[in-house]
Motif scaffolding. Sequence first.
Motif, PDB file in Angstrom:
ATOM      1  N   TYR A  39      81.767  68.663   0.947  1.00  0.00           N
ATOM      2  CA  TYR A  39      80.589  68.010   1.513  1.00  0.00           C
ATOM      3  C   TYR A  39      79.312  68.666   1.009  1.00  0.00           C
ATOM      4  N   ILE A  40      78.224  67.904   1.067  1.00  0.00           N
ATOM      5  CA  ILE A  40      76.908  68.398   0.669  1.00  0.00           C
ATOM      6  C   ILE A  40      76.424  69.386   1.717  1.00  0.00           C
ATOM      7  N   GLU A  41      75.942  70.537   1.254  1.00  0.00           N
ATOM      8  CA  GLU A  41      75.433  71.565   2.171  1.00  0.00           C
ATOM      9  C   GLU A  41      73.905  71.601   2.221  1.00  0.00           C
ATOM     10  N   THR A  42      73.248  71.410   1.060  1.00  0.00           N
ATOM     11  CA  THR A  42      71.795  71.524   1.002  1.00  0.00           C
ATOM     12  C   THR A  42      71.201  70.346   0.251  1.00  0.00           C
ATOM     13  N   VAL A  43      70.152  69.760   0.824  1.00  0.00           N
ATOM     14  CA  VAL A  43      69.394  68.691   0.180  1.00  0.00           C
ATOM     15  C   VAL A  43      67.935  69.135   0.119  1.00  0.00           C
ATOM     16  N   GLU A  44      67.307  68.954  -1.052  1.00  0.00           N
ATOM     17  CA  GLU A  44      65.898  69.303  -1.223  1.00  0.00           C
ATOM     18  C   GLU A  44      65.137  68.102  -1.762  1.00  0.00           C
ATOM     19  N   LEU A  45      63.906  67.926  -1.294  1.00  0.00           N
ATOM     20  CA  LEU A  45      63.006  66.906  -1.807  1.00  0.00           C
ATOM     21  C   LEU A  45      61.767  67.612  -2.328  1.00  0.00           C
ATOM     22  N   LEU A  46      61.410  67.317  -3.576  1.00  0.00           N
ATOM     23  CA  LEU A  46      60.247  67.931  -4.210  1.00  0.00           C
ATOM     24  C   LEU A  46      59.233  66.864  -4.595  1.00  0.00           C
ATOM     25  N   HIS A  47      57.961  67.166  -4.388  1.00  0.00           N
ATOM     26  CA  HIS A  47      56.853  66.300  -4.787  1.00  0.00           C
ATOM     27  C   HIS A  47      56.057  67.047  -5.845  1.00  0.00           C
ATOM     28  N   ASN A  48      56.056  66.519  -7.064  1.00  0.00           N
ATOM     29  CA  ASN A  48      55.401  67.181  -8.198  1.00  0.00           C
ATOM     30  C   ASN A  48      55.844  68.637  -8.329  1.00  0.00           C
ATOM     31  N   GLY A  49      57.138  68.886  -8.105  1.00  0.00           N
ATOM     32  CA  GLY A  49      57.713  70.215  -8.249  1.00  0.00           C
ATOM     33  C   GLY A  49      57.572  71.110  -7.034  1.00  0.00           C
ATOM     34  N   LYS A  50      56.852  70.665  -6.007  1.00  0.00           N
ATOM     35  CA  LYS A  50      56.653  71.467  -4.798  1.00  0.00           C
ATOM     36  C   LYS A  50      57.665  71.043  -3.740  1.00  0.00           C
ATOM     37  N   LEU A  51      58.384  72.014  -3.177  1.00  0.00           N
ATOM     38  CA  LEU A  51      59.381  71.742  -2.146  1.00  0.00           C
ATOM     39  C   LEU A  51      58.700  71.199  -0.887  1.00  0.00           C
ATOM     40  N   MET A  52      59.101  69.976  -0.496  1.00  0.00           N
ATOM     41  CA  MET A  52      58.521  69.336   0.678  1.00  0.00           C
ATOM     42  C   MET A  52      59.506  69.271   1.843  1.00  0.00           C
ATOM     43  N   LEU A  53      60.806  69.271   1.533  1.00  0.00           N
ATOM     44  CA  LEU A  53      61.823  69.146   2.573  1.00  0.00           C
ATOM     45  C   LEU A  53      63.077  69.858   2.109  1.00  0.00           C
ATOM     46  N   GLU A  54      63.686  70.601   3.018  1.00  0.00           N
ATOM     47  CA  GLU A  54      64.991  71.206   2.759  1.00  0.00           C
ATOM     48  C   GLU A  54      65.848  70.959   3.992  1.00  0.00           C
ATOM     49  N   ALA A  55      67.035  70.393   3.772  1.00  0.00           N
ATOM     50  CA  ALA A  55      67.926  70.062   4.883  1.00  0.00           C
ATOM     51  C   ALA A  55      69.278  70.722   4.667  1.00  0.00           C
ATOM     52  N   ASP A  56      69.852  71.248   5.734  1.00  0.00           N
ATOM     53  CA  ASP A  56      71.194  71.811   5.715  1.00  0.00           C
ATOM     54  C   ASP A  56      72.127  70.783   6.337  1.00  0.00           C
ATOM     55  N   TRP A  57      73.099  70.334   5.558  1.00  0.00           N
ATOM     56  CA  TRP A  57      74.044  69.321   6.014  1.00  0.00           C
ATOM     57  C   TRP A  57      75.420  69.936   6.178  1.00  0.00           C
ATOM     58  N   GLY A  58      76.340  69.149   6.738  1.00  0.00           N
ATOM     59  CA  GLY A  58      77.720  69.577   6.906  1.00  0.00           C
ATOM     60  C   GLY A  58      78.652  68.389   6.764  1.00  0.00           C
ATOM     61  N   GLY A  59      79.890  68.582   7.134  1.00  0.00           N
ATOM     62  CA  GLY A  59      80.915  67.563   6.972  1.00  0.00           C
ATOM     63  C   GLY A  59      80.764  66.348   7.859  1.00  0.00           C
ATOM     64  N   ALA A  60      79.865  66.372   8.836  1.00  0.00           N
ATOM     65  CA  ALA A  60      79.705  65.239   9.746  1.00  0.00           C
ATOM     66  C   ALA A  60      78.880  64.099   9.153  1.00  0.00           C
ATOM     67  N   ILE A  61      78.321  64.275   7.974  1.00  0.00           N
ATOM     68  CA  ILE A  61      77.535  63.230   7.308  1.00  0.00           C
ATOM     69  C   ILE A  61      78.497  62.270   6.613  1.00  0.00           C
ATOM     70  N   SER A  62      78.160  60.984   6.614  1.00  0.00           N
ATOM     71  CA  SER A  62      79.050  59.951   6.070  1.00  0.00           C
ATOM     72  C   SER A  62      79.208  60.025   4.550  1.00  0.00           C
ATOM     73  N   THR A  63      80.254  59.384   4.062  1.00  0.00           N
ATOM     74  CA  THR A  63      80.489  59.243   2.631  1.00  0.00           C
ATOM     75  C   THR A  63      79.294  58.547   1.995  1.00  0.00           C
ATOM     76  N   ASN A  64      78.936  58.957   0.772  1.00  0.00           N
ATOM     77  CA  ASN A  64      77.800  58.387   0.036  1.00  0.00           C
ATOM     78  C   ASN A  64      76.546  58.328   0.909  1.00  0.00           C
ATOM     79  N   PRO A  65      76.043  59.486   1.338  1.00  0.00           N
ATOM     80  CA  PRO A  65      74.934  59.514   2.289  1.00  0.00           C
ATOM     81  C   PRO A  65      73.641  58.913   1.735  1.00  0.00           C
TER      82      PRO A  65
END
Length: 104
Positions: A42-68
């Motif tokens: 499962y995916i553990e970390t998701v990051e969103l960057l705007h023009n190279g600057k980190l705007m969001l970081e999320a910690d995920w686990g196995g409870a997230i659905s397939t193809n999130p």
Amino acid sequence: MSEVKLRAALKDGKCEVKALMTHPMETGRRKDPQGAVIPAHYIETVELLHNGKLMLEADWGGAISTNPFFSVSLKDVAVGDSIEVRWVDNKGEKGSGTVKVTWC
């Protein structure tokens, strides 16, 4: 590396970012038809960057659905800016996608 399908559109001063990640998201609790446990993947970390600057970081686990899928709104974004979403899973595999912001 797996691709992230990504859209980012500016409307009414906000940028709506939509991301679809192809991933099995196995919890490690399901069994295959022979009764063997399917290993966790499962995916553990998701990051969103705007023009190279980190705007969001999320910690995920196995409870997230397939193809999130996830969606987020950003402000102070202009048409032509770069949006990147990237992830890392519990096996060290990675995925990412980059898109330029457009008008809605």
